[in-house]
Write a protein that holds these residues in place. Structure first.
Motif, PDB file in Angstrom:
ATOM      1  N   PRO A  22      -5.945 -15.548   6.075  1.00  0.00           N
ATOM      2  CA  PRO A  22      -5.180 -15.792   6.928  1.00  0.00           C
ATOM      3  C   PRO A  22      -6.100 -14.765   8.445  1.00  0.00           C
ATOM      4  O   PRO A  22      -5.878 -15.381   9.584  1.00  0.00           O
ATOM      5  CB  PRO A  22      -3.994 -15.154   6.882  1.00  0.00           C
ATOM      6  CG  PRO A  22      -4.035 -15.698   5.618  1.00  0.00           C
ATOM      7  CD  PRO A  22      -5.204 -14.786   5.102  1.00  0.00           C
ATOM      8  N   VAL A 197       9.550 -11.233 -10.683  1.00  0.00           N
ATOM      9  CA  VAL A 197       8.467 -11.098 -11.237  1.00  0.00           C
ATOM     10  C   VAL A 197       8.866  -9.416 -11.973  1.00  0.00           C
ATOM     11  O   VAL A 197       7.945  -9.289 -13.060  1.00  0.00           O
ATOM     12  CB  VAL A 197       6.655 -11.375 -10.445  1.00  0.00           C
ATOM     13  CG1 VAL A 197       5.705 -10.161 -11.103  1.00  0.00           C
ATOM     14  CG2 VAL A 197       6.148 -12.265 -10.552  1.00  0.00           C
ATOM     15  N   GLY A 198       9.439  -9.000 -11.934  1.00  0.00           N
ATOM     16  CA  GLY A 198       9.587  -7.573 -11.392  1.00  0.00           C
ATOM     17  C   GLY A 198       9.067  -6.194 -11.133  1.00  0.00           C
ATOM     18  O   GLY A 198       9.279  -5.080 -10.918  1.00  0.00           O
ATOM     19  N   MET A 199       8.605  -6.773  -9.594  1.00  0.00           N
ATOM     20  CA  MET A 199       8.253  -5.178  -8.801  1.00  0.00           C
ATOM     21  C   MET A 199       9.607  -4.411  -7.734  1.00  0.00           C
ATOM     22  O   MET A 199      10.754  -5.020  -8.385  1.00  0.00           O
ATOM     23  CB  MET A 199       7.503  -6.456  -7.383  1.00  0.00           C
ATOM     24  CG  MET A 199       6.447  -6.605  -7.945  1.00  0.00           C
ATOM     25  SD  MET A 199       5.849  -7.761  -6.440  1.00  0.00           S
ATOM     26  CE  MET A 199       4.687  -9.122  -7.061  1.00  0.00           C
ATOM     27  N   ARG A 203       6.539  -1.856  -2.888  1.00  0.00           N
ATOM     28  CA  ARG A 203       5.385  -2.574  -3.805  1.00  0.00           C
ATOM     29  C   ARG A 203       5.497  -3.604  -3.043  1.00  0.00           C
ATOM     30  O   ARG A 203       4.884  -3.768  -1.882  1.00  0.00           O
ATOM     31  CB  ARG A 203       5.288  -3.177  -5.266  1.00  0.00           C
ATOM     32  CG  ARG A 203       4.316  -2.928  -5.240  1.00  0.00           C
ATOM     33  CD  ARG A 203       3.545  -3.487  -7.110  1.00  0.00           C
ATOM     34  NE  ARG A 203       2.650  -4.805  -6.945  1.00  0.00           N
ATOM     35  CZ  ARG A 203       0.968  -4.216  -7.325  1.00  0.00           C
ATOM     36  NH1 ARG A 203       1.436  -2.826  -7.094  1.00  0.00           N
ATOM     37  NH2 ARG A 203       0.639  -4.293  -6.726  1.00  0.00           N
ATOM     38  N   HIS A 208       3.936  -6.658   0.368  1.00  0.00           N
ATOM     39  CA  HIS A 208       4.190  -8.590  -0.160  1.00  0.00           C
ATOM     40  C   HIS A 208       5.110  -8.521   1.895  1.00  0.00           C
ATOM     41  O   HIS A 208       4.389  -9.353   2.865  1.00  0.00           O
ATOM     42  CB  HIS A 208       5.310  -9.035  -0.481  1.00  0.00           C
ATOM     43  CG  HIS A 208       4.547  -9.039  -1.690  1.00  0.00           C
ATOM     44  ND1 HIS A 208       4.183 -10.108  -2.014  1.00  0.00           N
ATOM     45  CD2 HIS A 208       4.392  -8.025  -2.948  1.00  0.00           C
ATOM     46  CE1 HIS A 208       3.567  -9.929  -3.444  1.00  0.00           C
ATOM     47  NE2 HIS A 208       3.884  -8.814  -3.327  1.00  0.00           N
TER      48      HIS A 208
ATOM     49  N   HIS B 110      -1.926 -13.104   0.233  1.00  0.00           N
ATOM     50  CA  HIS B 110      -2.764 -12.832  -0.621  1.00  0.00           C
ATOM     51  C   HIS B 110      -3.565 -13.637  -1.478  1.00  0.00           C
ATOM     52  O   HIS B 110      -3.506 -14.771  -1.225  1.00  0.00           O
ATOM     53  CB  HIS B 110      -1.984 -12.418  -2.440  1.00  0.00           C
ATOM     54  CG  HIS B 110      -0.692 -11.490  -2.010  1.00  0.00           C
ATOM     55  ND1 HIS B 110      -0.407 -10.688  -2.304  1.00  0.00           N
ATOM     56  CD2 HIS B 110      -0.846 -10.339  -0.995  1.00  0.00           C
ATOM     57  CE1 HIS B 110       0.192  -9.509  -1.825  1.00  0.00           C
ATOM     58  NE2 HIS B 110       0.220  -8.637  -1.153  1.00  0.00           N
ATOM     59  N   GLU B 118      -0.549  -9.920 -10.159  1.00  0.00           N
ATOM     60  CA  GLU B 118       0.390  -9.126  -9.802  1.00  0.00           C
ATOM     61  C   GLU B 118       1.221  -8.718 -11.114  1.00  0.00           C
ATOM     62  O   GLU B 118       1.025  -7.236 -11.464  1.00  0.00           O
ATOM     63  CB  GLU B 118       0.831  -9.294  -8.234  1.00  0.00           C
ATOM     64  CG  GLU B 118       0.929  -7.996  -7.714  1.00  0.00           C
ATOM     65  CD  GLU B 118       1.917  -8.200  -6.549  1.00  0.00           C
ATOM     66  OE1 GLU B 118       2.073  -9.229  -5.477  1.00  0.00           O
ATOM     67  OE2 GLU B 118       1.763  -7.034  -5.648  1.00  0.00           O
ATOM     68  N   PRO B 119       1.998  -9.400 -11.583  1.00  0.00           N
ATOM     69  CA  PRO B 119       2.463  -9.471 -12.097  1.00  0.00           C
ATOM     70  C   PRO B 119       2.207  -8.512 -13.417  1.00  0.00           C
ATOM     71  O   PRO B 119       2.910  -7.519 -14.181  1.00  0.00           O
ATOM     72  CB  PRO B 119       2.870 -11.127 -13.361  1.00  0.00           C
ATOM     73  CG  PRO B 119       2.731 -11.883 -11.855  1.00  0.00           C
ATOM     74  CD  PRO B 119       1.370 -11.221 -11.074  1.00  0.00           C
ATOM     75  N   LEU B 121      -0.632  -6.184 -13.545  1.00  0.00           N
ATOM     76  CA  LEU B 121      -0.065  -5.030 -12.315  1.00  0.00           C
ATOM     77  C   LEU B 121       1.049  -4.624 -12.704  1.00  0.00           C
ATOM     78  O   LEU B 121       1.750  -2.919 -13.011  1.00  0.00           O
ATOM     79  CB  LEU B 121      -0.767  -4.492 -11.174  1.00  0.00           C
ATOM     80  CG  LEU B 121      -1.474  -3.811 -10.499  1.00  0.00           C
ATOM     81  CD1 LEU B 121      -2.805  -3.741 -11.192  1.00  0.00           C
ATOM     82  CD2 LEU B 121      -1.891  -4.520  -9.157  1.00  0.00           C
ATOM     83  N   VAL B 122       2.232  -5.348 -12.284  1.00  0.00           N
ATOM     84  CA  VAL B 122       4.033  -4.462 -12.695  1.00  0.00           C
ATOM     85  C   VAL B 122       3.714  -3.998 -13.843  1.00  0.00           C
ATOM     86  O   VAL B 122       4.620  -3.035 -13.930  1.00  0.00           O
ATOM     87  CB  VAL B 122       4.859  -5.692 -11.509  1.00  0.00           C
ATOM     88  CG1 VAL B 122       5.885  -5.051 -11.902  1.00  0.00           C
ATOM     89  CG2 VAL B 122       4.042  -5.737 -10.097  1.00  0.00           C
ATOM     90  N   HIS B 123       3.618  -4.346 -14.884  1.00  0.00           N
ATOM     91  CA  HIS B 123       4.050  -4.558 -16.285  1.00  0.00           C
ATOM     92  C   HIS B 123       3.348  -3.641 -16.768  1.00  0.00           C
ATOM     93  O   HIS B 123       3.242  -3.753 -18.344  1.00  0.00           O
ATOM     94  CB  HIS B 123       4.468  -5.773 -16.135  1.00  0.00           C
ATOM     95  CG  HIS B 123       5.897  -6.784 -16.341  1.00  0.00           C
ATOM     96  ND1 HIS B 123       6.856  -5.735 -16.520  1.00  0.00           N
ATOM     97  CD2 HIS B 123       6.096  -7.111 -15.457  1.00  0.00           C
ATOM     98  CE1 HIS B 123       7.658  -6.429 -15.550  1.00  0.00           C
ATOM     99  NE2 HIS B 123       7.143  -6.992 -14.965  1.00  0.00           N
ATOM    100  N   ARG B 168       1.002 -17.653 -12.286  1.00  0.00           N
ATOM    101  CA  ARG B 168       2.001 -16.449 -12.250  1.00  0.00           C
ATOM    102  C   ARG B 168       2.934 -16.722 -13.013  1.00  0.00           C
ATOM    103  O   ARG B 168       2.956 -15.647 -13.893  1.00  0.00           O
ATOM    104  CB  ARG B 168       2.709 -16.539 -10.715  1.00  0.00           C
ATOM    105  CG  ARG B 168       2.955 -15.339 -10.613  1.00  0.00           C
ATOM    106  CD  ARG B 168       3.715 -15.104  -9.028  1.00  0.00           C
ATOM    107  NE  ARG B 168       4.233 -16.250  -8.424  1.00  0.00           N
ATOM    108  CZ  ARG B 168       4.988 -16.509  -6.836  1.00  0.00           C
ATOM    109  NH1 ARG B 168       4.549 -15.498  -6.693  1.00  0.00           N
ATOM    110  NH2 ARG B 168       6.076 -17.508  -6.798  1.00  0.00           N
TER     111      ARG B 168
END
Lengths: 298, 314
Positions: A22, A197-199, A203, A208, B110, B118-119, B121-123, B168
């Protein structure tokens, strides 16, 4: 994990297309905007002047020659001389350093502090938002130049304090801007997806929310540099900013205003320099707004 | 294999209604009002209902993306509501979500690679090379190619984006996937492709789905069991075929009757019949007089094995 054979896909026409970020797309449409490119050109021109001022200036910044006080423009002194016999051309060149420095540093300061406060207010909401937003409201209730004068009055008149004052008065503008942007971005489904996702909050904020809130900040910052330069000149003019013998454009205007009839060039050239720089940043900012504003893209 | 993987008991979500200048709470908006169900391992539970019936809120509460007001959510015999926030984030590795709007659910800044990585990475799964490998593997699994990894979401079509969204959700090898209207934003021609992909993936990865949708045809196609929600309550829950063949609850019956049938003759007959009763056929006019009669709430009652209805039957 088992890997299946490649499944049928509705379109593969994108196969040859390159990745377009972008930001790169924004630059592409910015490049098409002639007026914005002129603005960018002016800004770059003044930046080069600022960096190479010592090499470009034919005379020293405070080199006085009292025999040629208030002389009109001539082949030796392109922009004439002021009431101390100083070369105005050289001083305007050096003035670019001060003005750009003040503009860039003060705006960076307000962007950093404003964004920090604005993101926290927008993302966490509730009482944190109320407290931060009310502080912004209080600051915005004062005319900005008056607030700047008040800050300088407390800190003492100097260029550095003028810079701090300008940074402080711009904080609420950036804070409110990014707060409102964060409020809309955090409703986006990709933020919900990031949480799913669990962020962690940190983060999500930095990977984001922030990147997606940045475009209006860049635009606003560019325009704010223009305003900051004028504000610095105004403070210099009022004697609250740069102190003599610093070659600050606003201060130069102030010092020469009594000779405006006899030696108009002493006022004219610093004035033109201020006007051109501000114009350059404004044109560039408008171009960036057109290029980066996602509302215009879709 | 009928071991329940998820048990939801009496889950509620009340949003406060505020009013007056002071923003005082004057009431509750009961988005979800006591919903209970269970999902067996490896099956697909469809949840249907009209917009605003609380089905999406229910889906989001299961992941605690929206905090439930009351009730319990047992996943693998672990009460999710009792977990601290940090532990809850770890559990999300096993429960993933697919979102409705593939244009909104991918971060536009992204690349696809970053979105999928990312998932992991996060976990904290794998190192850099393993992650990259898994990203390109997963792209192949959902029918894209590893060549797509460097691109940005806006360079893809809706169907392709939804494939990225599905990829994802699969990255962390979850056991349960909550699909919140995963095909309703897509063209009809693409819908079946994505539904078939979801079915294939279910077999391949032994996934359990909760499939939330308003399209009865889509739900029937993919679900083993179906729950019907109305005004924040589950009114009927049974095997998919039973719901469609023998709907017992008045709301379910009306919902099924409102499904448009591509037959002009049928429509005319239907319209004629409706006019006789003085109303025009409209999917929005639903007789909910039974709600008023049953002012006291009814729990789901098992009327025949595996068929639950929340209403006294005449």
């Amino acid at each position: 994990m088992p890997v299946l054979a490649k499944r049928e896909n509705e379109t593969n026409q994108l196969q040859q297309e390159e990745a377009v970020s972008p930001w790169r797309e924004g630059w592409k449409s910015f490049k098409k905007n002639k007026v914005a490119l002129v603005g960018l050109g002016i800004v770059l021109f003044f930046m080069i002047i600022a960096v190479f001022a010592p090499l470009l200036a034919p005379y020293g910044i405070n080199e006085q020659e009292l025999s040629i006080r208030n002389n009109p423009p001539s082949p030796e002194h392109w922009f004439g001389t002021d009431d101390f016999g100083r070369d105005i051309f050289s001083r305007v060149l050096y003035g670019a350093r001060i003005s750009l420095w003040v503009g860039l540093v003060s705006v960076s300061g307000s962007v950093i502090v404003g964004c920090f406060l604005g993101i926290i207010a927008g993302y966490y909401g509730r009482w944190i938002d109320t407290v931060i937003s009310r502080i912004f409201d209080i600051m915005l209730a004062f005319p900005s130049i008056l607030l700047a004068i008040a800050v300088v009055a407390v800190l003492g008149p100097s260029l550095q304090n003028a810079l701090i004052a300008i940074a402080i008065i711009n904080i609420p503008n950036f804070g409110r801007l990014i707060r409102s942007k964060v409020l809309s971005v955090k409703q986006e489904e990709y933020i919900m997806a990031a949480r799913a996702v669990g962020m962690s909050d940190g983060r999500i904020l930095f990977h984001h929310v922030l990147p997606n809130s940045l475009a209006p900040i860049i635009v606003q910052a560019t325009l704010a540099i223009a305003t900051a330069i004028i504000e610095a000149a105004a403070l210099g003019f009022l004697g609250m900013g740069a102190q003599p013998p610093q070659a600050e454009w606003g201060k130069m205007l102030a010092d020469s205003r009594q000779y405006i009839i006899q030696a108009p060039w002493t006022v004219l050239f610093p004035g033109i320099a201020i006007m051109l720089t501000v114009l350059g940043f404004n044109l560039m900012g408008d171009g960036l707004r057109d290029a980066l504003d996602p509302k215009m893209k879709n | 294999m009928t071991k329940p993987i998820l048990q939801v008991k009496n889950v509620k979500k009340y949003f406060p209604i505020t009013g007056g200048i002071l923003g005082k709470k004057i009431g509750d908006m009961k988005a979800v009002d006591g919903v209970s169900f269970h999902v067996n391992e490896g099956e697909t539970l469809g949840i249907v209902g009209e917009s605003g019936c609380g089905k999406s809120t229910t889906g989001r509460m299961l992941l605690r993306l929206i905090e439930p007001t009351d009730g319990s959510i047992l996943f693998d015999n672990q009460d999710l509501r009792a977990l601290p926030k940090k532990e809850m984030r770890k559990v999300r590795r096993n429960i993933q979500m697919i979102f409705q709007d593939p244009y909104a659910s991918l971060n536009p800044r992204h690349t696809v690679e970053k979105i999928l990585e990312e998932p992991l990475l996060v976990h904290g799964i794998g190192d850099a090379t393993e992650r990259k490998k898994k990203v390109s593997e997963m792209l192949e699994v959902v029918g894209l190619t590893s060549y797509h990894a460097r691109r940005y979401p806006h360079q893809f079509s809706g169907g392709q984006r939804q494939r990225i969204g599905i990829a994802r959700a699969l990255m962390t090898n979850p056991k349960l996937i909550i699909a919140d209207e995963p095909v309703s934003a897509l063209d009809v021609s693409i819908q079946s492709q994505v539904l078939n992909l979801l079915k294939d993936l279910q077999k391949e990865f032994q996934l359990t789905y909760i499939f939330i949708a308003h399209d009865l045809g889509v739900v029937r196609h993919i679900s083993d069991r179906v729950g019907v929600m109305y005004k924040g309550r589950m009114v009927e829950l049974a095997d998919a075929e039973k719901i469609y063949q023998n709907p017992l609850h008045p709301y379910t019956q009306q919902l099924l009757a409102a499904v448009p049938i591509p037959d002009p003759e049928y429509y005319q007959a239907d319209a004629q019949a409706a006019i006789q009763f003085g109303t025009l056929p409209s999917p929005y006019v639903i007789d909910d007089s039974w709600m008023n009669i049953e002012s006291e709430r009814d729990d789901l009652v098992e009327v025949e094995p595996g068929h639950f209805v929340a209403c006294r039957l005449k």
